[in-house]
Write a protein that holds these residues in place. Structure first.
Motif, PDB file in Angstrom:
ATOM      1  N   LYS A 170      -9.090  -0.613   2.587  1.00 15.38           N
ATOM      2  CA  LYS A 170      -8.498  -1.917   2.903  1.00 15.38           C
ATOM      3  C   LYS A 170      -7.370  -2.267   1.927  1.00 15.38           C
ATOM      4  CE  LYS A 170     -12.465  -4.028   5.164  1.00 15.38           C
ATOM      5  NZ  LYS A 170     -13.479  -5.081   5.112  1.00 15.38           N
TER       6      LYS A 170
ATOM      7  N   ALA B 173      -4.361  -0.193   2.783  1.00 14.18           N
ATOM      8  CA  ALA B 173      -3.762  -0.714   4.020  1.00 14.18           C
ATOM      9  C   ALA B 173      -3.002  -2.011   3.758  1.00 14.18           C
ATOM     10  CB  ALA B 173      -4.846  -0.927   5.075  1.00 14.18           C
ATOM     11  N   LYS B 174      -3.561  -2.870   2.926  1.00 12.77           N
ATOM     12  CA  LYS B 174      -2.929  -4.147   2.582  1.00 12.77           C
ATOM     13  C   LYS B 174      -1.628  -3.911   1.815  1.00 12.77           C
ATOM     14  CE  LYS B 174      -5.034  -6.418  -0.591  1.00 12.77           C
ATOM     15  NZ  LYS B 174      -4.630  -6.854  -1.891  1.00 12.77           N
TER      16      LYS B 174
ATOM     17  N   LEU C 111       1.017  -2.538   4.220  1.00 13.05           N
ATOM     18  CA  LEU C 111       1.545  -3.610   5.057  1.00 13.05           C
ATOM     19  C   LEU C 111       2.493  -4.493   4.253  1.00 13.05           C
ATOM     20  CD1 LEU C 111       1.554  -4.965   7.826  1.00 13.05           C
ATOM     21  CD2 LEU C 111      -0.422  -6.320   7.077  1.00 13.05           C
TER      22      LEU C 111
ATOM     23  N   VAL D 152      -1.376  -5.049  16.838  1.00 10.28           N
ATOM     24  CA  VAL D 152      -1.824  -4.100  15.812  1.00 10.28           C
ATOM     25  C   VAL D 152      -1.514  -4.653  14.424  1.00 10.28           C
ATOM     26  CG1 VAL D 152      -1.470  -1.783  14.855  1.00 10.28           C
ATOM     27  CG2 VAL D 152      -1.594  -2.105  17.337  1.00 10.28           C
ATOM     28  N   LEU D 153      -0.317  -5.223  14.261  1.00 11.18           N
ATOM     29  CA  LEU D 153       0.042  -5.825  12.968  1.00 11.18           C
ATOM     30  C   LEU D 153      -0.867  -7.007  12.631  1.00 11.18           C
ATOM     31  CD1 LEU D 153       3.941  -5.718  13.190  1.00 11.18           C
ATOM     32  CD2 LEU D 153       2.464  -4.307  11.743  1.00 11.18           C
TER      33      LEU D 153
ATOM     34  N   TYR E 255      -3.973  -7.479  13.673  1.00  3.91           N
ATOM     35  CA  TYR E 255      -5.268  -6.891  13.314  1.00  3.91           C
ATOM     36  C   TYR E 255      -5.227  -6.311  11.906  1.00  3.91           C
ATOM     37  CZ  TYR E 255      -9.274  -3.720  13.450  1.00  3.91           C
ATOM     38  OH  TYR E 255     -10.439  -3.063  13.165  1.00  3.91           O
ATOM     39  N   TRP E 256      -4.159  -5.567  11.600  1.00  2.00           N
ATOM     40  CA  TRP E 256      -3.982  -4.937  10.302  1.00  2.00           C
ATOM     41  C   TRP E 256      -3.993  -5.984   9.191  1.00  2.00           C
ATOM     42  CZ3 TRP E 256       0.693  -1.088   9.528  1.00  2.00           C
ATOM     43  CH2 TRP E 256       0.625  -0.498   8.280  1.00  2.00           C
TER      44      TRP E 256
ATOM     45  N   LYS F 175      -7.722  -7.442   9.057  1.00  2.00           N
ATOM     46  CA  LYS F 175      -8.741  -6.474   8.655  1.00  2.00           C
ATOM     47  C   LYS F 175      -8.549  -6.002   7.213  1.00  2.00           C
ATOM     48  CE  LYS F 175     -12.217  -3.843   9.906  1.00  2.00           C
ATOM     49  NZ  LYS F 175     -13.518  -4.403  10.192  1.00  2.00           N
ATOM     50  N   SER F 176      -7.298  -5.772   6.805  1.00  2.00           N
ATOM     51  CA  SER F 176      -7.056  -5.258   5.450  1.00  2.00           C
ATOM     52  C   SER F 176      -7.302  -6.296   4.362  1.00  2.00           C
ATOM     53  CB  SER F 176      -5.619  -4.723   5.328  1.00  2.00           C
ATOM     54  OG  SER F 176      -4.685  -5.771   5.374  1.00  2.00           O
TER      55      SER F 176
END
Length: 130
Positions: free
Chosen positions: A7, A10-11, A14, A117-118, A120-121, A124-125
């Motif tokens: 996570k 991913a964060k 992003l 998707v962005l 969610y990303w 979630k992250s």
């Protein structure tokens, strides 16, 4: 690798993507980003692109550097940003404006599915429940 590490990576990715896009708004991709600004936005397209560039840089920086106690809220703000810019993607599709290799109706249409998707990303992250 632990779930929390995934996570965090991913964060950070992003956040880096937002910073890169924000820099693009201010410099090398300023003109192409104008293709996404809907005609109903009351500001000049260039002013909108520059303003949103600063917002994206701030949001990306926040995703990377905000204290852990605020990470869920920062993720919610990032998701909200992606919701707010979605009308620009719709406008680009509806008005058939080419930019960033989105030079066909199919490509512009498929781009619309990347925005969720962005969102969610972002959520979630940052540990938000979905």
């Amino acid at each position: 690798m632990k779930d929390e590490q995934v996570k965090d990576i991913a964060k950070i990715l992003l956040g880096a993507g937002l910073i890169f896009a924000g820099i693009g708004h201010l410099t090398f991709a300023r003109k192409p980003f104008q293709a996404q600004v809907p005609d109903w936005v009351p500001l000049k397209k260039d002013d909108t692109v520059v303003s949103s560039g600063f917002v994206e840089i701030a949001m990306g920086t926040s995703l990377i550097l905000a204290p852990k106690k605020y990470k869920k809220e920062v993720g919610q703000l990032a998701a909200a940003l992606f919701v707010c810019v979605f009308p620009g993607n719709i406008s680009q599709f509806v008005n058939k404006r080419s930019a960033f290799g989105l030079n066909t109706d199919n490509r512009r249409f498929l781009r619309l599915f990347f925005q969720p998707v962005l969102i969610y990303w972002a959520l979630k992250s940052t540990g938000n429940k979905l």
